[in-house]
Design a protein around this motif. Structure first.
Motif, PDB file in Angstrom:
ATOM      1  N   ALA A  87       0.832  -1.195   0.000  1.00 57.23           N
ATOM      2  CA  ALA A  87       0.000   0.000   0.000  1.00 57.23           C
ATOM      3  C   ALA A  87       0.864   1.242   0.000  1.00 57.23           C
ATOM      4  O   ALA A  87       1.943   1.271   0.608  1.00 57.23           O
ATOM      5  N   LEU A  88       0.382   2.282  -0.679  1.00 64.17           N
ATOM      6  CA  LEU A  88       1.040   3.586  -0.712  1.00 64.17           C
ATOM      7  C   LEU A  88       0.094   4.622  -0.130  1.00 64.17           C
ATOM      8  O   LEU A  88      -1.039   4.766  -0.605  1.00 64.17           O
ATOM      9  N   LEU A 136       9.610   5.234   3.204  1.00 66.27           N
ATOM     10  CA  LEU A 136       9.212   6.601   2.868  1.00 66.27           C
ATOM     11  C   LEU A 136       9.857   7.043   1.564  1.00 66.27           C
ATOM     12  O   LEU A 136      10.987   6.671   1.244  1.00 66.27           O
ATOM     13  N   HIS A 137       9.120   7.878   0.819  1.00 67.96           N
ATOM     14  CA  HIS A 137       9.580   8.389  -0.468  1.00 67.96           C
ATOM     15  C   HIS A 137       9.331   9.887  -0.506  1.00 67.96           C
ATOM     16  O   HIS A 137       8.212  10.349  -0.253  1.00 67.96           O
ATOM     17  N   GLU A 195       5.017   3.481 -10.522  1.00 65.15           N
ATOM     18  CA  GLU A 195       5.597   2.479 -11.409  1.00 65.15           C
ATOM     19  C   GLU A 195       6.662   1.650 -10.676  1.00 65.15           C
ATOM     20  O   GLU A 195       6.763   0.433 -10.861  1.00 65.15           O
ATOM     21  N   THR A 196       7.433   2.304  -9.810  1.00 61.35           N
ATOM     22  CA  THR A 196       8.502   1.609  -9.076  1.00 61.35           C
ATOM     23  C   THR A 196       7.948   0.742  -7.944  1.00 61.35           C
ATOM     24  O   THR A 196       8.333  -0.420  -7.788  1.00 61.35           O
ATOM     25  N   ALA A 225      -1.278   8.416 -12.524  1.00 62.95           N
ATOM     26  CA  ALA A 225      -0.280   7.368 -12.315  1.00 62.95           C
ATOM     27  C   ALA A 225      -0.941   5.996 -12.355  1.00 62.95           C
ATOM     28  O   ALA A 225      -0.418   5.053 -12.978  1.00 62.95           O
ATOM     29  N   ALA A 226      -2.093   5.873 -11.707  1.00 57.49           N
ATOM     30  CA  ALA A 226      -2.818   4.599 -11.731  1.00 57.49           C
ATOM     31  C   ALA A 226      -3.281   4.269 -13.149  1.00 57.49           C
ATOM     32  O   ALA A 226      -3.198   3.118 -13.593  1.00 57.49           O
TER      33      ALA A 226
END
Length: 334
Positions: free
Chosen positions: A3-4, A51-52, A67-68, A107-108
């Motif tokens: 999950a993001l 975390l990003h 995508e990553t 993005a989705a």
């Protein structure tokens, strides 16, 4: 399961992180805006999160991130959430809420286009999209027309409609939530429950005179504990319906004045309540309550945390936070 959570270090995002980590089966990722972003809300979880750094309005960055990571589920929580801020900065509010939501949905869509499958996306709209509703029309149901009456509400209404379009046009599994007032520990004191609890805690610690400064306390609002709210969000990924728009509410309207009464009882303090003209909003609806019947039928969700418990926890949170802030740092040994 991966999950993001966008805005994972915010009020709602951090409680979502708590929930997903507690499940033990979710590889939980989250976005933060800057590398030096305060992480107090998720400090207790850092060894269990990935975390990003990402600006949610950067379409290409968000697309590359999705995508990553290739999440199974995206919970889009990041955004500008305060009505008065939207009145001061409507452009910034529209940019954060509309472009940020579009970046996630796009993005989705790209993943769906490339692979034929992709993440389910939960988009947070707002109960504010309904605008001012008469008492005769309460409780608010999802079929009621959208009628926003401030820039924040308009930005969320726009995102709400865009998300519905992405579901229809591109076949993305989208769910749109319209949460009403929610409260709990870690909430910004710009919001009423956190504001009042913080003031009471300051008085208890003798850092403020025994006066609580308020706006309009003669209105009713529909409050749900944030921990119930995030539980509803997660449950909606398993919904048993084709509906995609859901109110998240308790249908238990609370007089704002009663919040003060309960906090005084919880703290044991005798306080004066003083209304400040600059805290009174001209656009306040006298009463708001919303039905969660559609959500209940789709998931079985019901609000489980009593409002008194919410107030106790928010008050305790502020007592602890304020005590920590006044405790001097211990010098390190040479």
């Amino acid at each position: 399961m991966r999950a993001l959570i966008t805005g994972i270090n915010g009020f709602v995002g951090s409680h979502l992180a708590d929930l997903l980590v507690s499940l033990g089966s979710v590889d939980t990722h989250g976005t933060v805006l800057r590398s030096d972003e305060p992480l107090n809300n998720i400090a207790h979880l850092l060894d269990r999160l990935t975390l990003h750094q990402a600006d949610i309005t950067d379409v290409e960055r968000i697309a590359a991130l999705v995508e990553t990571i290739r999440p199974d589920r995206i919970l889009h929580i990041a955004g500008q959430a305060f009505v008065p801020t939207s009145l001061r900065d409507p452009l910034g509010t529209f940019r954060a809420n509309l472009l940020g939501g579009l970046a996630v949905l796009e993005a989705a869509r790209r993943v769906y286009t490339q692979t034929g499958t992709g993440p389910s996306v939960l988009v947070v709209s707002s109960g504010e999209v309904y605008g001012v509703v008469s008492k005769q029309q309460l409780p608010i149901i999802e079929e009621m027309p959208i009628n926003p009456n401030n820039p924040y509400a308009a930005s969320k209404a726009g995102l709400d409609l865009i998300a519905q379009q992405y579901a229809r046009a591109f076949g993305i599994d989208v769910v749109i939530v319209r949460p009403f007032n929610h409260a709990g520990p870690r909430q910004n004191p710009a919001f009423v429950v956190s504001d009042f609890a913080r003031q009471v805690a300051l008085i208890a610690l003798r850092q403020q005179e025994p006066v609580i400064h308020v706006g309009n306390v003669d209105v009713q609002r529909d409050f749900t504990d944030v921990r119930d709210v995030v539980r509803a969000y997660w449950m909606l990924f398993e919904r048993q319906t084709d509906e995609i728009v859901f109110n998240v509410a308790s249908n238990r309207p609370v007089h704002i004045r009663d919040i003060l009464t309960q906090l005084a009882a919880i703290s044991g303090l005798d306080v004066e309540v003083r209304q400040e003209p600059d805290r009174v909003r001209a656009y306040d609806a006298p009463a708001i309550s919303a039905s969660y019947e559609r959500l209940n039928k789709a998931t079985g969700w019901v609000p489980s945390i009593p409002f008194r418990k919410t107030l106790e926890d928010v008050y305790s949170y502020w007592l602890e936070a304020l005590r920590a802030a006044e405790t001097p740092a211990v010098p390190r040994s040479a």
